[in-house]
Structure formats: structure tokens, C-alpha cells
Design a protein around this motif. Structure first.
Motif: not given
Length: 261
Positions: A127, A77, A130-131, A134, A81, A84
């Protein structure tokens, strides 16, 4: 692929001045924003495709230990970040399969051992995937010790997500070929097929993970690029060399043979 494939390179931010910082152990334990800001500044005006190597040291995505899976998921995750923040659209993650698996997954009744790897990977990455969807990032699963060139594809397909695809590392595949009896590198490329969206290009001798400049080892590059020419997935071709001074000579070596530019 009527035109020559276009090459990219894997570098740390420091190397950009003469982006793999975020996979270095400890990098995500501190404020990584200054490094990312520096990268953004150095890449100002860059219009090409951008990706990062996700965290991987000691992070097994199919651990049987639930607490370890939590740590791995958190690191992944954090990698997203960074993607992104930078506008990166790919993140390399490592295959959970090792040479032991090739010789032992069928050593149990039914396909329970195969399913365990897939289930644990889903528990780690559910998860995360899924992220990734997104934020518009594709997780590309890179072969590490994989002896079976097809097994990662089964794992990637199990997520039923456009944000999970395959990567091939040519040096890892050549190590597996030379040291564990795996198929040659071009077979890894060809059998990845349409799921192949990323390649780490490095030369090696079939004994170790050398990350040599292209032309220094014994990989059959003509065979590799013939296999690439059969694909429509347009994978990113990233030179991942230990000595970054070898990037431009590697480009020249491939260009001189009409393989890439």
C-alpha cells in the motif's frame, strides 16, 4: 555526465538556519506540521530536488511478524504524508538485508529464504508503494548492512514500480567492505546501475558508520565518481555528515579535485 555533479545535503530543519527531522524517533507521534511549515518557509524559493529520510529506527520492512509489519507500514505512510506536504519527491528507506542474510539465505532448500524477505517486504510496503505512486514520490532503498551489492536491486525490481529505486550510502558500503568483506564502494555504485537515484555521501574508515567529512576517511572518491560518470540515472548526491559544519569543506574538497560542485 559532462558537467560536474551537483551536491546536496541532508540536514535537520534547525541545521537549515546555520531535513532529517522526520526520521527521528517520536517525531511522527506528535504534530509534525509546524516543523514542516518551518522547513517550507526556510526553503522558500528553492527550485532544486527535495527529499526526506523516511522513518527507520527499529522499523524492519521485512519483519516476519504481521503486527510489526502494520506498524512499519503506518510509519512509512506518515513519511509519505510529510513528502506530500513538503513537495518532496524522494524518501529514503532502509534495506532489510543484514550480514547474517548473506551467509544464511542459501542455508535453506531452494530460494525460500530469499522469497520470504521479498514477500514480507511486499506485505509491508504494498500500500505504501501505491501511495508513493499517487503522490509522485520515489522510495529509494538504502544499503545498511548489505554485503551483496545486488540483492537490493532484486527487491526493488520485484515491485515493478517506478516509485521504487535504489540508494547507496558510501559510508555503509565502505563499512561492509572493510568489516565484512563486501566489494568496494564504487562497485556498489556501478552495480546499482540505472536503478540508482540517490546517494548518501559520507567518508568513513571501513570499520564503523562514521559520517565524516569528505576527505577525512579512506574511501576512494575518484573511483566512486568514475563509477557515477558511467550512469545516466542522475542520482541525487546528498552529503550526510554527522557534523554539518563539514558540508561546505566537503564541497570544497570534491570541487578542488574536479569531482563535484
Amino acid at each position: 555526465m559532462p558537467d560536474l555533479p551537483l551536491l546536496g545535503a541532508a540536514m535537520t530543519v534547525a541545521d537549515l538556519e546555520s531535513l532529517q527531522d522526520f526520521c527521528v524517533p517520536g517525531a511522527l507521534d506528535q504534530d509534525w506540521a509546524p516543523i514542516a511549515e518551518r522547513a517550507r518557509a526556510l526553503l522558500a524559493g528553492y527550485q532544486g530536488r527535495l527529499g526526506i529520510h523516511g522513518p527507520f529506527w527499529g522499523l524492519h520492512i521485512a519483519s516476519a511478524d504481521a503486527e510489526i509489519r502494520k506498524v512499519v507500514a503506518r510509519r512509512m505512510m506518515q513519511g509519505l504524508e510529510v513528502c506530500d506536504y513538503l513537495g518532496a519527491t524522494q524518501m529514503v528507506i532502509h534495506s532489510p538485508y543484514i550480514t547474517w542474510d548473506y551467509h544464511n539465505l542459501d542455508n535453506f532448500a531452494g530460494r525460500v529464504a530469499y522469497q520470504n524477505v521479498i514477500e514480507h517486504s511486499h506485505q509491508t510496503l504494498e500500500a505504501v508503494v501505491k501511495r508513493a505512486e499517487e503522490v509522485g514520490v520515489t522510495l529509494v532503498i538504502e544499503n545498511i548492512m548489505d554485503k551483496d551489492p545486488d540483492i537490493r536491486a532484486t527487491l526493488a525490481e520485484s515491485f515493478a514500480s517506478s516509485s521504487v529505486a535504489l540508494s547507496v550510502d558510501t559510508g555503509h558500503a565502505h563499512y561492509a567492505f572493510g568489516s565484512t568483506g563486501a566489494p568496494p564502494v564504487d562497485y556498489f555504485v556501478r552495480r546499482a546501475g540505472a536503478a540508482l537515484q540517490h546517494i548518501h555521501l559520507q567518508d568513513a574508515d571501513g570499520y564503523a558508520d562514521r559520517h565524516w567529512s569528505i576527505g577525512e576517511g579512506t574511501i576512494s572518491w575518484h573511483a566512486v565518481f568514475r563509477a557515477l560518470a558511467e550512469l545516466d540515472s542522475n542520482p541525487r548526491l546528498i552529503l550526510e555528515l554527522r557534523d554539518k559544519d563539514g558540508i561546505l569543506p566537503s564541497v570544497a574538497w570534491l570541487e578542488a579535485r574536479g569531482l563535484a560542485c
